[in-house]
Design an enzyme around this catalytic site. Structure first.
Site, PDB file in Angstrom:
ATOM      1  CD  GLU A 173       3.872  27.565   6.969  1.00  0.00           C
ATOM      2  OE1 GLU A 173       4.521  27.045   7.880  1.00  0.00           O
ATOM      3  OE2 GLU A 173       2.956  26.968   6.370  1.00  0.00           O
ATOM      4  CD  GLU A 193       1.071  25.776   0.834  1.00  0.00           C
ATOM      5  OE1 GLU A 193       0.559  25.214   1.814  1.00  0.00           O
ATOM      6  OE2 GLU A 193       2.247  26.172   0.820  1.00  0.00           O
TER       7      GLU A 193
HETATM    8  C1  GLA Z   1       2.253  24.311   4.610  1.00  0.00           C
HETATM    9  C2  GLA Z   1       3.447  24.252   3.683  1.00  0.00           C
HETATM   10  C3  GLA Z   1       3.279  23.197   2.649  1.00  0.00           C
HETATM   11  C4  GLA Z   1       2.722  21.927   3.230  1.00  0.00           C
HETATM   12  C5  GLA Z   1       1.456  22.210   3.916  1.00  0.00           C
HETATM   13  C6  GLA Z   1       0.849  20.900   4.363  1.00  0.00           C
HETATM   14  O1  GLA Z   1       1.185  24.973   4.066  1.00  0.00           O
HETATM   15  O2  GLA Z   1       3.713  25.473   3.042  1.00  0.00           O
HETATM   16  O3  GLA Z   1       4.509  22.922   2.065  1.00  0.00           O
HETATM   17  O4  GLA Z   1       3.625  21.348   4.128  1.00  0.00           O
HETATM   18  O5  GLA Z   1       1.760  23.063   4.995  1.00  0.00           O
HETATM   19  O6  GLA Z   1       0.863  19.947   3.332  1.00  0.00           O
END
Ligand code: GLA
Length: 324
Positions: free
Chosen positions: A127, A234
């Site tokens: 990120e 994710e």
């Molecule tokens: C981001 C992070 C993850 C997690 C999510 C929320 O996507 O990459 O590690 O913290 O937020 O669970």
């Protein structure tokens, strides 16, 4: 079982924490063949104090993964969230560039060598792209202390430290037309400079109303054009649009369940179509009994984003992605 249905396509993973792994120990390896730790490999957890490392839960997961012939992803080494206080401090001041570089060298080595080949892929950098227009990298202590090159340097260091690992850049809003172009430019620049980067992780924090299938497809094609591997790292499908603040829904209803099933069906159709570039699709939970979305973006509001209900029973969404 998910993982068997998808064995000719890609790995199917889930994010676990201590509670979900204990509660669903059999269920998890039945359906999933890849694991990411939701929080327990983040820096604040593994190195709460300088020189003090804590691998208790990750080590249990390594055993579990070995026992069940699963794969383990490492998440995450460089991020602007969930880091320990001491990392960017030197006395009362912001850490110097030299000290931070030494600290990185040290913790990359400790963490990556601790897991060795038990972890096959690392989200090296998470990120760093700015969401707002006009800027490539977000403000963070990483950028402030190390300057623009910290992303490149992180990949070089990760590769030097653990040459066998696949190294990923991981981000959210990865299908948004403006942000996906920035992610593309970042990774393109890294590759042109010869950085050892092997893949892009698309978070996939999506919902019933967006992103469009077209934007998902374009993102996959754009990233794949960089000749890197892709993973959805994710995935979850919130039942709320992102700016929906309502709190009145107390249970999943049929209408939403059908919408969600249709969305899952459509996105898995696209994933299957791109199986030559996608290596893994990881859900950011095990089942609907626990998800970070219960507290985000609205604290204490339940959500039902996975393929399995609160009792870990398959939902309509599960059947739709199994029957093709
Ligand atoms: C981001 C992070 C993850 C997690 C999510 C929320 O996507 O990459 O590690 O913290 O937020 O669970």
């Amino acid at each position: 079982m998910l993982k068997d249905r998808y064995k000719d396509y890609f790995d199917i993973g889930c994010a676990v924490n201590e509670e979900s792994l204990a509660k669903h120990a059999d269920f998890i390896h039945h359906h999933y063949n890849s694991i990411t730790l939701e929080n327990e490999m983040k820096l604040e957890k593994v190195m709460p104090e300088e020189g003090i490392y804590n691998f208790d839960f990750p080590d249990k997961v390594v055993e579990y993964v070995k026992k069940h012939s699963m794969r383990l992803r490492g998440h995450t080494l460089v991020w602007h969230n969930q880091y320990p206080d001491w990392l960017f401090k030197e006395g009362n001041r912001l850490v110097s560039k030299e000290t931070l570089q030494l600290r990185m060298k040290d913790y990359f080595k400790v963490i990556m060598h601790h897991f060795g080949n038990s972890i096959y892929a690392w989200d090296v950098v998470n990120e760093v792209i700015e969401d707002k227009t006009g800027k490539l990298l977000r403000d963070s202590p990483w950028l402030e202390v190390l300057g623009d090159n910290f992303v490149y340097d992180s990949f070089v260091l990760a590769h030097e430290t653990q040459p066998n690992a696949q190294l990923f850049y991981n981000d959210y809003n990865e299908t948004d037309p403006i942000k996906r172009e920035k992610i593309y430019q970042l990774v393109k620049g890294l590759k042109e400079k010869g950085a050892p980067i092997h893949g892009i992780g698309m978070h996939g924090h999506w919902n019933l109303y967006g992103p469009s299938i077209d934007d998902i497809r374009r993102a996959i094609e754009l990233y794949a054009s960089l000749d890197v591997r892709l993973q959805v790292t994710e995935l979850d499908m919130s039942v709320y649009a992102f700016d929906d603040q309502r709190k009145d829904l107390t249970q999943m209803n049929e209408k939403l369940a059908t919408l969600q099933a249709e969305r899952y069906e459509q996105i898995f159709e696209v994933f299957r179509e791109y199986k030559d570039v996608i290596d893994a699709v990881t859900f950011w939970a095990v089942a609907d009994d626990y998800t970070w979305l219960d507290d985000f973006p609205v604290f204490g509001r339940q959500n039902w984003p996975t393929l399995f209900d609160e009792k870990a029973q398959p939902k309509e969404s599960y059947h739709r992605i199994m029957n093709f």
